[in-house]
Design an enzyme around this catalytic site. Structure first.
Site, PDB file in Angstrom:
ATOM      1  N   ARG A  38      51.217 -22.239  41.702  1.00 60.66           N
ATOM      2  CA  ARG A  38      49.949 -22.029  42.175  1.00 60.66           C
ATOM      3  C   ARG A  38      49.030 -22.439  41.193  1.00 60.66           C
ATOM      4  O   ARG A  38      47.954 -23.042  41.533  1.00 60.66           O
ATOM      5  CB  ARG A  38      49.527 -20.380  42.448  1.00 60.66           C
ATOM      6  N   ASP A  65      42.475 -14.083  32.390  1.00 57.35           N
ATOM      7  CA  ASP A  65      43.747 -14.745  32.824  1.00 57.35           C
ATOM      8  C   ASP A  65      44.664 -15.153  31.680  1.00 57.35           C
ATOM      9  O   ASP A  65      45.439 -15.635  31.572  1.00 57.35           O
ATOM     10  CB  ASP A  65      43.074 -16.081  33.403  1.00 57.35           C
ATOM     11  N   ARG A 120      41.144  -7.094  45.969  1.00 60.10           N
ATOM     12  CA  ARG A 120      40.270  -8.179  45.681  1.00 60.10           C
ATOM     13  C   ARG A 120      39.084  -7.944  46.671  1.00 60.10           C
ATOM     14  O   ARG A 120      39.101  -8.841  47.696  1.00 60.10           O
ATOM     15  CB  ARG A 120      40.955  -9.498  46.089  1.00 60.10           C
ATOM     16  N   CYS A 157      46.132  -8.690  46.197  1.00 61.03           N
ATOM     17  CA  CYS A 157      47.047  -9.617  45.802  1.00 61.03           C
ATOM     18  C   CYS A 157      47.915  -8.807  44.858  1.00 61.03           C
ATOM     19  O   CYS A 157      47.554  -7.649  44.424  1.00 61.03           O
ATOM     20  CB  CYS A 157      46.374 -10.752  45.213  1.00 61.03           C
ATOM     21  N   LYS A 200      42.216 -25.246  38.005  1.00 59.33           N
ATOM     22  CA  LYS A 200      42.416 -24.616  39.195  1.00 59.33           C
ATOM     23  C   LYS A 200      41.116 -24.014  39.481  1.00 59.33           C
ATOM     24  O   LYS A 200      40.561 -24.393  40.731  1.00 59.33           O
ATOM     25  CB  LYS A 200      43.528 -23.717  39.082  1.00 59.33           C
ATOM     26  N   ASN A 201      40.509 -23.331  38.779  1.00 56.92           N
ATOM     27  CA  ASN A 201      39.473 -22.446  39.145  1.00 56.92           C
ATOM     28  C   ASN A 201      38.134 -23.341  39.342  1.00 56.92           C
ATOM     29  O   ASN A 201      36.976 -22.678  39.561  1.00 56.92           O
ATOM     30  CB  ASN A 201      39.143 -21.364  38.331  1.00 56.92           C
TER      31      ASN A 201
HETATM   32  C1  EPZ Z   1      38.271 -15.773  39.687  1.00 54.63           C
HETATM   33  O1  EPZ Z   1      38.504 -14.726  40.539  1.00 54.63           O
HETATM   34  C2  EPZ Z   1      39.341 -16.526  39.415  1.00 54.63           C
HETATM   35  N1  EPZ Z   1      39.881 -17.143  40.581  1.00 54.63           N
HETATM   36  C3  EPZ Z   1      40.430 -15.680  38.697  1.00 54.63           C
HETATM   37  O2  EPZ Z   1      41.587 -16.469  38.259  1.00 54.63           O
HETATM   38  C4  EPZ Z   1      39.893 -14.974  37.593  1.00 54.63           C
HETATM   39  O3  EPZ Z   1      40.885 -13.885  37.035  1.00 54.63           O
HETATM   40  C5  EPZ Z   1      38.647 -14.377  37.911  1.00 54.63           C
HETATM   41  O4  EPZ Z   1      37.772 -15.144  38.407  1.00 54.63           O
HETATM   42  C6  EPZ Z   1      38.020 -13.722  36.656  1.00 54.63           C
HETATM   43  O5  EPZ Z   1      37.593 -14.664  35.888  1.00 54.63           O
HETATM   44  C7  EPZ Z   1      39.367 -18.421  40.998  1.00 54.63           C
HETATM   45  O6  EPZ Z   1      38.443 -18.697  40.339  1.00 54.63           O
HETATM   46  C8  EPZ Z   1      39.986 -18.954  42.173  1.00 54.63           C
HETATM   47  P1  EPZ Z   1      35.814 -12.116  40.348  1.00 54.63           P
HETATM   48  P2  EPZ Z   1      37.500 -13.869  41.386  1.00 54.63           P
HETATM   49  O7  EPZ Z   1      35.082 -12.078  41.506  1.00 54.63           O
HETATM   50  O8  EPZ Z   1      36.347 -14.599  41.839  1.00 54.63           O
HETATM   51  C9  EPZ Z   1      35.676  -7.150  41.422  1.00 54.63           C
HETATM   52  C10 EPZ Z   1      43.766 -16.992  38.106  1.00 54.63           C
HETATM   53  O9  EPZ Z   1      44.713 -16.413  37.627  1.00 54.63           O
HETATM   54  N2  EPZ Z   1      35.055  -7.902  42.692  1.00 54.63           N
HETATM   55  O10 EPZ Z   1      34.908 -12.393  39.014  1.00 54.63           O
HETATM   56  O11 EPZ Z   1      38.227 -13.124  42.546  1.00 54.63           O
HETATM   57  C11 EPZ Z   1      36.999  -7.964  41.234  1.00 54.63           C
HETATM   58  O12 EPZ Z   1      37.973  -6.884  42.116  1.00 54.63           O
HETATM   59  C12 EPZ Z   1      42.609 -16.116  38.916  1.00 54.63           C
HETATM   60  O13 EPZ Z   1      43.490 -18.340  38.056  1.00 54.63           O
HETATM   61  C13 EPZ Z   1      34.400  -6.817  43.251  1.00 54.63           C
HETATM   62  O14 EPZ Z   1      34.611  -5.554  43.061  1.00 54.63           O
HETATM   63  O15 EPZ Z   1      37.057 -12.740  40.545  1.00 54.63           O
HETATM   64  C14 EPZ Z   1      37.532  -7.934  39.923  1.00 54.63           C
HETATM   65  O16 EPZ Z   1      37.991  -6.680  39.701  1.00 54.63           O
HETATM   66  C15 EPZ Z   1      43.207 -14.620  38.904  1.00 54.63           C
HETATM   67  N3  EPZ Z   1      33.676  -7.404  44.597  1.00 54.63           N
HETATM   68  C16 EPZ Z   1      36.236  -8.414  39.427  1.00 54.63           C
HETATM   69  O17 EPZ Z   1      35.210  -7.992  40.034  1.00 54.63           O
HETATM   70  C17 EPZ Z   1      33.582  -8.454  44.691  1.00 54.63           C
HETATM   71  O18 EPZ Z   1      32.777  -8.870  45.782  1.00 54.63           O
HETATM   72  C18 EPZ Z   1      36.095  -9.950  38.948  1.00 54.63           C
HETATM   73  O19 EPZ Z   1      36.339 -10.510  40.189  1.00 54.63           O
HETATM   74  C19 EPZ Z   1      34.062  -9.415  44.017  1.00 54.63           C
HETATM   75  C20 EPZ Z   1      34.823  -9.123  42.880  1.00 54.63           C
END
Ligand code: EPZ
Length: 415
Positions: free
Chosen positions: A396, A304, A121, A116, A22-23
């Site tokens: 999802r 995850d 997020r 979410c 998915k990711n």
């Molecule tokens: C991706 O989400 C994945 N989703 C998530 O999978 C996964 O948990 C996550 O990466 C971490 O591995 C997809 O790829 C579609 P991040 P993403 O930006 O990109 C903070 C699942 O279950 N952050 O690495 O949103 C954020 O709040 C989903 O399949 C900021 O502060 O994750 C979080 O605490 C859930 N500012 C941390 O970084 C930003 O601009 C990691 O977020 C962006 C992120």
């Protein structure tokens, strides 16, 4: 309301084939916007998030066909650069379209991706990077309006955000000049995105390491790509086998992508054998406690996989400590596991899991995608019958989860 009905206590035996990640497919579907031609993508999973992405692509003017696990996108004629709120709300991660739409169209409009189940997020890292590349971005009333020609530059991420890394990569492909991303995310899905871009004529290198370099400005051309297997789905089946007991062969995912999960289950008493052919897990007793499990950016323990693994350790001996370092509130499945007899205490980012000899079936509700998977893992190893609602969360990210588990001998059906 649909529900999974599970009769726990059945050992799992047999083989399960893992489908595309998915990711990985979500950012790659966004990347097709950069191709003024045809993108053929194989091994795509059948998930509601994929359906939502296809709806966004069609709204933007792309022609999209699905034939089994192959999705063909023709983005020759893009019509618009705005994504309406109703589509943004269908999928939180639709912010991943921002870089590609802005790069292709010179403009992009979308509502702020809402928070979410995992907590806020934020997308501050995405926006800061795009502004550095020359985008003018107005944020008002929950909406984002972006425009401008993008220019390659050096970007350092305050944290290795997966989504921000992907958005910058896609914007940089369209930007004139060279972009470097320092402190980039290193997840396998980032490398898969690079492989997609290379197959379509882009000049990208370094994915999988902390520094990614993109030589932008060259037009992309039609191509094909096969999505990597979903390491989190594979981790979920490992957790299910550890919880229910049994012997399962998992094919279609790269064992190297989930070594932290495998080694944690091996430490807990499972027997694991991995090779290019697949991952075999054998579990003949409830898990023993292991050293603290701390989630971290790849190659650390994946956030995850935290909930499904916690569900497996809920039935076992000793106390295992989890520390969730990535998301603010990713313990919403704990209350539901407690209803099944789990003994778990949450203090901020720390969850203390005291293994109990037996969980019992209960009526529980999925709170989010991986939390829902955790409830299913627990129900498979519990004594008695469970009813799991909130399946829209699970749909999802998991394709035919009940069918695959039935194939392994589980007593589960979808009402
Ligand atoms: C991706 O989400 C994945 N989703 C998530 O999978 C996964 O948990 C996550 O990466 C971490 O591995 C997809 O790829 C579609 P991040 P993403 O930006 O990109 C903070 C699942 O279950 N952050 O690495 O949103 C954020 O709040 C989903 O399949 C900021 O502060 O994750 C979080 O605490 C859930 N500012 C941390 O970084 C930003 O601009 C990691 O977020 C962006 C992120």
């Amino acid at each position: 309301m649909s529900a999974f009905i599970v009769e726990g206590g059945k050992r799992l035996e047999g083989q399960v084939q893992i489908y595309g990640a998915k990711n990985s497919v979500l950012p790659i579907l966004a990347a097709t916007i950069l191709v003024p031609g045809t993108s053929v993508i194989h091994n795509c999973p059948d998930l509601s998030d994929v359906t939502a992405s296809i709806e966004i692509l069609r709204h933007l003017g792309c022609m999209v066909q699905q034939d089994g696990d192959t999705i063909t996108v023709d983005a020759t004629h893009m019509l618009r650069c705005d994504i309406p709120d109703r589509l943004m709300r269908q999928m939180r991660s639709s912010v991943i379209f921002l870089g590609a739409v802005l790069g292709r169209m010179g403009c992009a409009e979308m509502s702020f991706p809402g928070g979410c189940e995992l907590g806020p997020r934020p997308v501050d890292l995405h926006l800061a990077a795009l502004r550095t590349m020359g985008a003018r971005i107005d944020e008002d009333g929950g909406g984002l309006r972006c425009e401008g020609e993008l220019t390659g530059c050096d970007i350092t991420l305050a944290m290795p955000s997966v989504g921000a890394t992907e958005n910058i990569m896609l914007a940089a492909v369209a930007a004139e000049g060279t972009t470097t991303i320092t402190n980039a995310a290193r997840e396998p899905e980032i490398l898969d995105l690079q492989q997609f871009l290379l197959a379509f004529g882009a000049n990208v290198s370094g994915a999988g390491s902390s520094v990614i370099t993109i030589e932008g400005g060259q037009p992309l051309s039609s191509g094909e790509h096969r999505i990597i297997g979903d390491r989190i789905v594979a981790a979920t089946y490992l957790a299910a086998t550890a919880a229910a007991g049994g012997k399962v062969e998992i094919t279609g995912a790269d064992y190297r992508h989930l070594s932290t999960v495998s080694s944690c289950l091996a430490e807990g008493g499972c027997i694991l054998r991995s090779s290019d052919a697949g991952i075999q897990i054998e579990s003949n007793r409830p898990l023993a406690a292991v050293r603290p499990i701390r989630t971290a950016p790849y190659p650390g323990f994946p956030t995850d996989a935290q909930a499904p693994l916690m569900a497996a350790f809920a039935r076992g001996t000793g106390t295992t400590v989890f520390v969730e370092n990535i998301f603010e509130s990713r313990y919403r499945h704990v209350d539901e596991l407690t209803r099944m007899g789990a003994d778990i205490k949450v203090e901020g980012r720390v969850a203390i899991v005291c293994g109990v000899p037996q969980l019992h079936g209960a009526a529980v509700q999925a709170t989010d995608l991986r939390g829902g998977a955790a409830l299913l893992v627990a129900a498979l190893g519990a004594k008695g019958s469970s009813e799991i609602t909130g399946l829209h969360h699970i749909d999802r990210g998991y394709q035919n989860l009940d069918g695959a588990l039935r194939g392994l001998g589980a007593s589960i059906w979808r009402r």
